[in-house]
Design a protein around this motif. Structure first.
Motif, PDB file in Angstrom:
ATOM      1  N   GLY A 285     -49.702 -22.762 -11.770  1.00 53.00           N
ATOM      2  CA  GLY A 285     -50.234 -23.917 -12.439  1.00 53.00           C
ATOM      3  C   GLY A 285     -51.322 -23.736 -13.332  1.00 53.00           C
ATOM      4  O   GLY A 285     -51.766 -22.390 -13.373  1.00 53.00           O
ATOM      5  N   LEU A 286     -51.839 -24.567 -14.229  1.00 54.59           N
ATOM      6  CA  LEU A 286     -53.013 -24.330 -15.121  1.00 54.59           C
ATOM      7  C   LEU A 286     -54.040 -25.089 -14.497  1.00 54.59           C
ATOM      8  O   LEU A 286     -54.070 -26.067 -14.215  1.00 54.59           O
ATOM      9  CB  LEU A 286     -52.593 -24.996 -16.549  1.00 54.59           C
ATOM     10  CG  LEU A 286     -51.477 -24.514 -17.248  1.00 54.59           C
ATOM     11  CD1 LEU A 286     -51.151 -25.316 -18.391  1.00 54.59           C
ATOM     12  CD2 LEU A 286     -51.383 -22.995 -17.425  1.00 54.59           C
ATOM     13  N   GLY A 287     -55.102 -24.180 -14.501  1.00 56.46           N
ATOM     14  CA  GLY A 287     -56.373 -24.837 -14.067  1.00 56.46           C
ATOM     15  C   GLY A 287     -57.145 -25.467 -14.924  1.00 56.46           C
ATOM     16  O   GLY A 287     -56.812 -25.563 -15.966  1.00 56.46           O
ATOM     17  N   ALA A 288     -58.145 -26.523 -14.349  1.00 58.90           N
ATOM     18  CA  ALA A 288     -58.878 -27.057 -15.320  1.00 58.90           C
ATOM     19  C   ALA A 288     -60.094 -26.768 -15.988  1.00 58.90           C
ATOM     20  O   ALA A 288     -60.297 -26.924 -17.033  1.00 58.90           O
ATOM     21  CB  ALA A 288     -59.360 -28.430 -14.551  1.00 58.90           C
ATOM     22  N   ALA A 289     -60.303 -25.362 -15.665  1.00 59.76           N
ATOM     23  CA  ALA A 289     -61.377 -24.575 -16.147  1.00 59.76           C
ATOM     24  C   ALA A 289     -60.872 -23.633 -17.159  1.00 59.76           C
ATOM     25  O   ALA A 289     -59.739 -23.393 -17.225  1.00 59.76           O
ATOM     26  CB  ALA A 289     -62.284 -23.848 -15.145  1.00 59.76           C
TER      27      ALA A 289
ATOM     28  N   ILE B 248     -51.460 -27.642 -22.624  1.00 59.28           N
ATOM     29  CA  ILE B 248     -51.613 -26.298 -23.250  1.00 59.28           C
ATOM     30  C   ILE B 248     -52.242 -26.299 -24.463  1.00 59.28           C
ATOM     31  O   ILE B 248     -51.411 -27.014 -25.583  1.00 59.28           O
ATOM     32  CB  ILE B 248     -50.308 -25.286 -23.079  1.00 59.28           C
ATOM     33  CG1 ILE B 248     -49.770 -25.157 -21.699  1.00 59.28           C
ATOM     34  CG2 ILE B 248     -50.558 -23.970 -23.772  1.00 59.28           C
ATOM     35  CD1 ILE B 248     -48.613 -24.951 -21.566  1.00 59.28           C
ATOM     36  N   ARG B 249     -53.443 -25.874 -24.765  1.00 59.53           N
ATOM     37  CA  ARG B 249     -53.709 -25.895 -26.034  1.00 59.53           C
ATOM     38  C   ARG B 249     -54.625 -24.701 -26.600  1.00 59.53           C
ATOM     39  O   ARG B 249     -54.983 -24.188 -25.766  1.00 59.53           O
ATOM     40  CB  ARG B 249     -54.931 -27.088 -26.196  1.00 59.53           C
ATOM     41  CG  ARG B 249     -54.679 -28.574 -25.877  1.00 59.53           C
ATOM     42  CD  ARG B 249     -55.892 -29.531 -25.358  1.00 59.53           C
ATOM     43  NE  ARG B 249     -56.482 -29.760 -26.414  1.00 59.53           N
ATOM     44  CZ  ARG B 249     -56.043 -31.109 -27.200  1.00 59.53           C
ATOM     45  NH1 ARG B 249     -55.359 -31.753 -26.908  1.00 59.53           N
ATOM     46  NH2 ARG B 249     -57.072 -31.477 -28.219  1.00 59.53           N
TER      47      ARG B 249
ATOM     48  N   ARG C 278     -46.890 -28.753 -21.284  1.00 57.79           N
ATOM     49  CA  ARG C 278     -47.450 -29.006 -19.983  1.00 57.79           C
ATOM     50  C   ARG C 278     -46.619 -28.153 -19.051  1.00 57.79           C
ATOM     51  O   ARG C 278     -45.553 -27.663 -19.096  1.00 57.79           O
ATOM     52  CB  ARG C 278     -47.459 -30.342 -19.602  1.00 57.79           C
ATOM     53  CG  ARG C 278     -48.212 -31.430 -20.757  1.00 57.79           C
ATOM     54  CD  ARG C 278     -48.074 -32.822 -20.304  1.00 57.79           C
ATOM     55  NE  ARG C 278     -48.421 -33.488 -21.300  1.00 57.79           N
ATOM     56  CZ  ARG C 278     -49.741 -33.910 -21.316  1.00 57.79           C
ATOM     57  NH1 ARG C 278     -50.701 -33.456 -20.680  1.00 57.79           N
ATOM     58  NH2 ARG C 278     -50.349 -34.600 -22.549  1.00 57.79           N
ATOM     59  N   GLY C 279     -47.553 -27.686 -17.966  1.00 54.88           N
ATOM     60  CA  GLY C 279     -46.970 -27.044 -16.904  1.00 54.88           C
ATOM     61  C   GLY C 279     -47.143 -25.370 -16.929  1.00 54.88           C
ATOM     62  O   GLY C 279     -47.502 -25.158 -18.008  1.00 54.88           O
ATOM     63  N   PRO C 280     -46.289 -24.733 -16.103  1.00 58.35           N
ATOM     64  CA  PRO C 280     -46.577 -23.088 -16.104  1.00 58.35           C
ATOM     65  C   PRO C 280     -45.845 -22.843 -17.174  1.00 58.35           C
ATOM     66  O   PRO C 280     -44.826 -23.308 -17.840  1.00 58.35           O
ATOM     67  CB  PRO C 280     -45.667 -22.807 -14.795  1.00 58.35           C
ATOM     68  CG  PRO C 280     -45.866 -23.895 -13.871  1.00 58.35           C
ATOM     69  CD  PRO C 280     -45.762 -25.193 -14.900  1.00 58.35           C
ATOM     70  N   MET C 281     -46.259 -21.489 -17.779  1.00 59.09           N
ATOM     71  CA  MET C 281     -45.615 -20.920 -18.621  1.00 59.09           C
ATOM     72  C   MET C 281     -44.845 -19.647 -18.247  1.00 59.09           C
ATOM     73  O   MET C 281     -45.487 -18.744 -17.347  1.00 59.09           O
ATOM     74  CB  MET C 281     -46.761 -20.385 -20.003  1.00 59.09           C
ATOM     75  CG  MET C 281     -47.255 -21.564 -20.780  1.00 59.09           C
ATOM     76  SD  MET C 281     -45.921 -22.076 -21.810  1.00 59.09           S
ATOM     77  CE  MET C 281     -45.748 -23.816 -21.064  1.00 59.09           C
ATOM     78  N   PRO C 282     -44.092 -19.079 -18.987  1.00 56.23           N
ATOM     79  CA  PRO C 282     -43.251 -17.825 -18.448  1.00 56.23           C
ATOM     80  C   PRO C 282     -43.959 -16.837 -18.996  1.00 56.23           C
ATOM     81  O   PRO C 282     -44.729 -16.622 -20.040  1.00 56.23           O
ATOM     82  CB  PRO C 282     -41.741 -17.833 -19.416  1.00 56.23           C
ATOM     83  CG  PRO C 282     -41.949 -18.965 -20.316  1.00 56.23           C
ATOM     84  CD  PRO C 282     -43.160 -20.012 -20.014  1.00 56.23           C
ATOM     85  N   ASP C 283     -44.097 -15.606 -17.982  1.00 54.20           N
ATOM     86  CA  ASP C 283     -44.677 -14.267 -18.305  1.00 54.20           C
ATOM     87  C   ASP C 283     -43.621 -13.535 -18.954  1.00 54.20           C
ATOM     88  O   ASP C 283     -42.681 -13.901 -19.321  1.00 54.20           O
ATOM     89  CB  ASP C 283     -45.258 -13.852 -16.970  1.00 54.20           C
ATOM     90  CG  ASP C 283     -44.020 -13.137 -15.938  1.00 54.20           C
ATOM     91  OD1 ASP C 283     -42.947 -13.457 -16.435  1.00 54.20           O
ATOM     92  OD2 ASP C 283     -44.677 -12.935 -15.002  1.00 54.20           O
TER      93      ASP C 283
END
Length: 364
Positions: free
Chosen positions: A14-18, A47-48, A305-310
């Motif tokens: 997941g993506l954290g808010a910080a 994601i920005r 939005r959401g997880p990104m592939p490594d």
């Protein structure tokens, strides 16, 4: 050496808010702040990418308008208004246009002006100009002024690019003058043809530009070797055109089901599969898929939005589609298979075709 402020967290999760620092980069779930900050998306974590030297962060998926926004009939224009409405409400902010794209600027304005967002859009626009004589600025200036008028824009255009390196030796100096005079905010160069990527990379290296727009997709990856390393080294923000290969990737996969191994990434469509693969590259700031279908733009925006592939997952995703028959021929197929756009660009192209039986490579 300059350290890029990138947004990428290249791991499944997941993506954290910080804000999270990764490889000298920054991924931030950015809140509103500062007079130059773009409006925040309606809800959720998006994601920005931070633009170097500014307080602006750009959503990783924007909107391209080539052909798809060149629409003449009223019902077609109304559909483009709906596309832009849904794009904006889904958190989209980056819109790419060009005077060469027929009525695209006018159709952007049909939604942007009544809603008052014409200055809030992060507008990526272009100049395609030669002038009446060497070093004549008048044609380029007319193009800039026309774009400003069509879009009812009072704020300087966010990124003005030399379109496909046309007359680049003259246009880039003109863009630098315009930037110094406050007519535009940032300078860029573009091309979609890999045959020109060497020249494109050279202008990124020597042109003191802020942005580069290049073609990149799971089927056309040469920008990884020619353009991305130079852009990263120079701190130049990368925007990607043709991330879906103008519908040809969708034609390739047809009605095949998604592979199970991407479920944990939240991928629910092939569009999201291809877009997440593109925007998960550390060099990429914004992908610019184009569409004329309102439901498709919402689908595209979900990729941001959401997880990104490594890196390992990106390799697996590539290997999967490479195994689909016809993958190696994707980039040689006609653009937008099965679709026709009722705009002035295609109208005028057909008018020329009717006057001659000769066809250059790529015409259909």
């Amino acid at each position: 050496m300059w350290q890029p402020t990138r947004r990428q967290v290249l791991q499944i999760g997941g993506l954290g808010a910080a804000a999270t620092v990764v490889g000298g980069g920054v991924l931030a779930a950015v809140s509103d702040g500062g007079s130059d900050q773009l409006p925040a998306p309606a809800s959720g974590t998006q994601i920005r990418t931070n633009i170097p030297g500014s307080d602006i962060s750009l959503p990783a998926v924007g909107l391209g308008t080539f052909q798809t926004f060149d629409a003449l009939p009223e019902d077609a224009r109304a559909q483009r208004v709906e596309v832009l409405r849904r794009f904006w409400e889904a958190g989209g902010r980056v819109v790419d246009a060009s005077p060469l794209y027929g009525t695209s600027e006018e159709n952007i304005a049909r939604y942007a002006v009544p809603t008052g967002i014409q200055n809030d859009i992060f507008l990526s626009n272009k100049i395609w100009s030669t002038g009446a004589h060497l070093w004549d600025e008048s044609h380029a200036l007319e193009s800039l002024n026309t774009s400003m008028q069509r879009l009812s824009r009072t704020k300087p255009i966010d990124v003005m690019q030399c379109h496909s390196l046309v007359n680049v030796e003259t246009i880039v100096p003109i863009l630098h003058a315009w930037k110094a005079e406050g007519r535009i905010s940032r300078i860029g160069v573009t091309h979609h043809d890999p045959a020109y990527f060497g020249q494109l990379a050279n202008w990124v290296r020597t042109g003191d530009v802020d942005f580069v727009q290049t073609r990149y997709s799971i089927a056309e990856r040469s920008a990884e070797q020619q353009v991305f390393p130079v852009a990263t080294d120079r701190g130049v923000t990368v925007m990607v055109n043709m991330p879906l290969e103008k519908g040809r990737l969708h034609q390739l996969v047809g009605d095949r089901p998604l592979p199970d191994f991407v479920a944990d990434l939240g991928i629910r469509s092939w569009s999201q599969y291809f877009l997440k693969w593109v925007i998960s590259h550390p060099a990429v700031a914004v992908a610019l898929p184009a569409t004329s279908v309102p439901d498709h733009v919402v689908d595209n925006m979900a990729a941001a939005r959401g997880p990104m592939p490594d890196a390992a997952m990106r390799a697996r995703m590539l290997e999967h589609v490479q195994g689909i028959p016809g993958f190696d021929d994707v980039t040689r197929q006609p653009w937008y298979p099965g679709k026709r756009y009722p705009g002035i660009v295609n109208r005028d192209m057909r008018a020329i075709q009717e006057r001659s039986s000769w066809r250059p490579a790529g015409w259909v």
